[in-house]
Design an enzyme around this catalytic site. Structure first.
Site, PDB file in Angstrom:
ATOM      1  N   VAL A   1       1.081   9.711  -5.475  1.00  0.00           N
ATOM      2  CA  VAL A   1       1.386  11.101  -5.138  1.00  0.00           C
ATOM      3  C   VAL A   1       2.678  11.572  -5.796  1.00  0.00           C
ATOM      4  O   VAL A   1       2.747  12.683  -6.345  1.00  0.00           O
ATOM      5  CB  VAL A   1       1.485  11.281  -3.612  1.00  0.00           C
ATOM      6  CG1 VAL A   1       1.798  12.730  -3.251  1.00  0.00           C
ATOM      7  CG2 VAL A   1       0.199  10.848  -2.934  1.00  0.00           C
TER       8      VAL A   1
ATOM      9  N   LEU B   1       2.135   1.923  -3.536  1.00  0.00           N
ATOM     10  CA  LEU B   1       1.081   2.480  -4.382  1.00  0.00           C
ATOM     11  C   LEU B   1       0.778   3.929  -4.003  1.00  0.00           C
ATOM     12  O   LEU B   1       0.504   4.759  -4.892  1.00  0.00           O
ATOM     13  CB  LEU B   1      -0.185   1.624  -4.261  1.00  0.00           C
ATOM     14  CG  LEU B   1      -0.072   0.195  -4.804  1.00  0.00           C
ATOM     15  CD1 LEU B   1      -1.378  -0.562  -4.601  1.00  0.00           C
ATOM     16  CD2 LEU B   1       0.309   0.187  -6.287  1.00  0.00           C
ATOM     17  N   HIS B   2       0.845   4.268  -2.718  1.00  0.00           N
ATOM     18  CA  HIS B   2       0.632   5.649  -2.312  1.00  0.00           C
ATOM     19  C   HIS B   2       1.737   6.557  -2.866  1.00  0.00           C
ATOM     20  O   HIS B   2       1.456   7.685  -3.300  1.00  0.00           O
ATOM     21  CB  HIS B   2       0.598   5.759  -0.784  1.00  0.00           C
ATOM     22  CG  HIS B   2      -0.750   5.527  -0.186  1.00  0.00           C
ATOM     23  ND1 HIS B   2      -1.301   4.272  -0.073  1.00  0.00           N
ATOM     24  CD2 HIS B   2      -1.683   6.386   0.314  1.00  0.00           C
ATOM     25  CE1 HIS B   2      -2.494   4.355   0.489  1.00  0.00           C
ATOM     26  NE2 HIS B   2      -2.756   5.631   0.725  1.00  0.00           N
ATOM     27  N   GLU B   3       2.962   6.082  -2.830  1.00  0.00           N
ATOM     28  CA  GLU B   3       4.066   6.887  -3.372  1.00  0.00           C
ATOM     29  C   GLU B   3       3.921   7.090  -4.871  1.00  0.00           C
ATOM     30  O   GLU B   3       4.170   8.188  -5.387  1.00  0.00           O
ATOM     31  CB  GLU B   3       5.409   6.220  -3.046  1.00  0.00           C
ATOM     32  CG  GLU B   3       6.620   7.021  -3.483  1.00  0.00           C
ATOM     33  CD  GLU B   3       6.741   8.347  -2.758  1.00  0.00           C
ATOM     34  OE1 GLU B   3       7.296   9.295  -3.349  1.00  0.00           O
ATOM     35  OE2 GLU B   3       6.274   8.442  -1.603  1.00  0.00           O
TER      36      GLU B   3
ATOM     37  N   SER C   1       0.819  -1.201   0.000  1.00  0.00           N
ATOM     38  CA  SER C   1       0.000   0.000   0.000  1.00  0.00           C
ATOM     39  C   SER C   1       0.859   1.260   0.000  1.00  0.00           C
ATOM     40  O   SER C   1       0.522   2.257  -0.663  1.00  0.00           O
ATOM     41  CB  SER C   1      -0.924  -0.005   1.221  1.00  0.00           C
ATOM     42  OG  SER C   1      -1.726   1.139   1.263  1.00  0.00           O
TER      43      SER C   1
END
Length: 541
Positions: A449, A444-446, A441
């Site tokens: 953003v 995927l967040h990196e 997760s």
């Protein structure tokens, strides 16, 4: 005579007579009893006449009422038996918030003027063209996954027919789910799955890597890049779910062990494998508001177009509201924070974080409602998707763990089904499985953003991955039964969420953007020219 006496005493005759009767009923007759006393001798309830008499007595002797007649605690004390209502305080807080934010609105307009400018957004033609091109190309990888599963289903049908012929030749064996696969059958299935898995991995990885490369190097505007990257990640997750689910369904279809067919969800009987491998089934999954693939979903009877129109109106209004807050309030705060970050002025940075926390929280709440309540419900209505539990009461979370399980249920259900549960069934510990979930997760967040903002600095990754220690720290508060324990956990959640989470990440990525694409002095000069009416709108990022 009686009339004059009554007038002299100042009492009405009727009242005087009534009072005499009261005195008689109160003190009794000469023999110590009254007809009413005899009627109530058996302990019957108080009559209407006696209640009226007491009322008359109280109206006459107003200064002798027993105000303090029992032991009672203050309503805000801990030993009170009934919890008081704080509805008035809630109304007061709403008024204070409205008044406080109204003051900030007036102060913001007096200081910066109106910063809303539609023509100031740098929507380059190349960004729009590339965004549209990727929007139509990304789903092609989902259809490639369909082709892979289609040929795997064709092979499964052929193997099922051969296996059925062999079973018919042996009277003591049956192809009815009563026998486990042989070693040869298991080896062949694993060999096929390795090939299918490799093809799926190449397909989805190519989709995500290619999209991230184009967004990072060729799409300048972060909004267009974010929408494109979100689409690529969603298709990546859906393709993986499509592959994993059909893998298990194919195994149950080819080599059902004793009782395994009965263990499959009864809903799947409406579209058993391999009948689910169709283009229509895949297209529905593509548009369905879920990341988890199922051959069949619960469906509603009809589409309520008025409901869809209301939800779409909410999405439009909230999107305009978010854009207004971002341009008019968030952008000036972020710009004024750049020199503080450059000089490492810690007190000023903390002050900027606190000021930005209110704005970012309002924007996040508006975005949450627009996405999970309005957009997903509109999409579910159009697709007649009946299970609309997209979130639970995350605002009452007693810990960080409860929050991550309730605020975004589509993502939570995906990782639980395809990452956490398979690892646990293979013997991995709870800590290791949770670590794998949050690591994936965080990556995927990196990407979500860092790629659109063209700054892979690891803030989003660390912000997500470091949730694990906070979850472990607040986990004991989930088991607290006392209101104070749950209150403490909820306070810790909100503090970490509103102050140390989003505002800090927004500051870091905005600072990285300005360091890469513009200097502080240029931004300040442009802003001053706008305030003086001598220049164009400052470039909004």
């Amino acid at each position: 005579m009686s009339s004059s006496t009554a007038t002299t005493t100042g009492l009405d005759p009727a009242v005087h007579t009534s009072n005499d009767n009261v005195i008689r009923r109160t003190h009794g007759t000469e023999n110590g009893s009254t007809p009413n006393d005899k009627a109530n001798a058996g302990g019957e309830p108080e009559t209407e006449t006696k209640r009226h008499s007491k009322k008359v007595v109280r109206s006459k002797y107003r200064h002798v009422e027993a105000v303090h007649s029992q032991s009672r605690p203050s309503c805000l004390s801990h030993d009170t038996t009934e919890s008081p209502s704080f509805l008035g305080f809630r109304n007061l807080m709403v008024i204070v918030l409205v008044v406080g934010n109204l003051r900030l609105i007036i102060e913001n307009i007096q200081k910066y003027g109106v910063l809303i400018c539609i023509g100031c957004h740098d929507f380059r033609k190349s960004d729009i063209n590339l965004g549209l091109l990727l929007y139509f190309l990304i789903p092609c990888h989902l259809f490639i996954a369909y082709i892979i599963e289609y040929y795997a289903a064709v092979q499964a049908r052929a193997e099922r027919n051969v296996s059925a012929s062999e079973q018919n030749a042996k009277e003591h064996q049956h192809q009815d789910g009563t026998n486990s696969p042989t070693e040869e059958q298991h080896r062949k299935f694993q060999s096929t799955w390795k090939l299918v898995r490799l093809l799926h991995a190449i397909n989805v990885t190519t989709a995500l890597v290619l999209t991230s490369y184009v967004v990072y190097y060729h799409i300048h505007h972060p909004l267009i890049g974010t929408l494109t990257e979100v689409h690529a990640i969603v298709v990546w997750l859906k393709t993986a779910s499509y592959a994993f689910t059909n893998r298990d369904l194919r195994h149950a279809y080819l080599h059902p062990a004793r009782g395994e067919l009965d263990a499959l969800p009864g809903l799947y009987a409406e579209c058993p494998y391999p009948e689910n491998i169709t283009m229509g089934n895949l297209c529905y999954f593509w548009w369905a508001p879920t990341l988890v693939y199922q051959p069949v979903y619960p469906r509603t009877a009809k589409i309520r177009w008025s409901f869809v129109a209301k939800r779409c109106g909410e999405v439009i209004c909230l999107s305009v509201f978010i854009w207004f807050l971002s341009a008019q309030y968030a952008t000036p705060v972020l710009r004024n924070s750049l020199d503080k970050i450059a000089s490492l002025d810690i007190p000023s940075i903390v002050e900027r974080l606190l000021k930005l926390s209110t704005i970012s929280l309002i924007i996040w709440l508006a975005g949450f409602f627009a996405l999970f309540q309005s957009f997903l419900n509109a999409l579910a209505e159009v697709t007649r998707f009946a299970d609309r539990s997209f979130y639970d009461e995350w605002w009452n979370s007693e810990s960080l763990g409860v929050y991550w399980r309730t605020w975004n249920k589509p993502v939570y259900q995906y990782f639980k089904r395809h990452v956490y549960s398979p690892m646990r069934s293979r013997g991995w510990s709870n800590a290791t499985a949770s670590l794998a979930v949050f690591f994936l997760s965080a990556v995927l967040h990196e990407l979500l953003v860092g790629v659109p903002t063209h700054n892979l600095i690891g803030v989003a990754f660390l912000g997500m991955f470091l949730q694990l220690p906070l979850i472990q720290f607040t986990k004991p508060l989930e088991k607290k039964t006392s209101p104070n324990g749950k209150l403490l956990g909820n306070i810790i959640f909100w503090v970490s969420f509103t102050i140390f989470g989003q505002p800090f990440a927004a500051l870091m990525y905005f600072y990285a953007w300005q360091a890469k694409y513009g200097s502080v002095s240029k931004m300040t000069t442009s802003q001053q020219l706008v305030q003086q009416g001598q220049g164009t709108c400052p470039p909004l990022v």
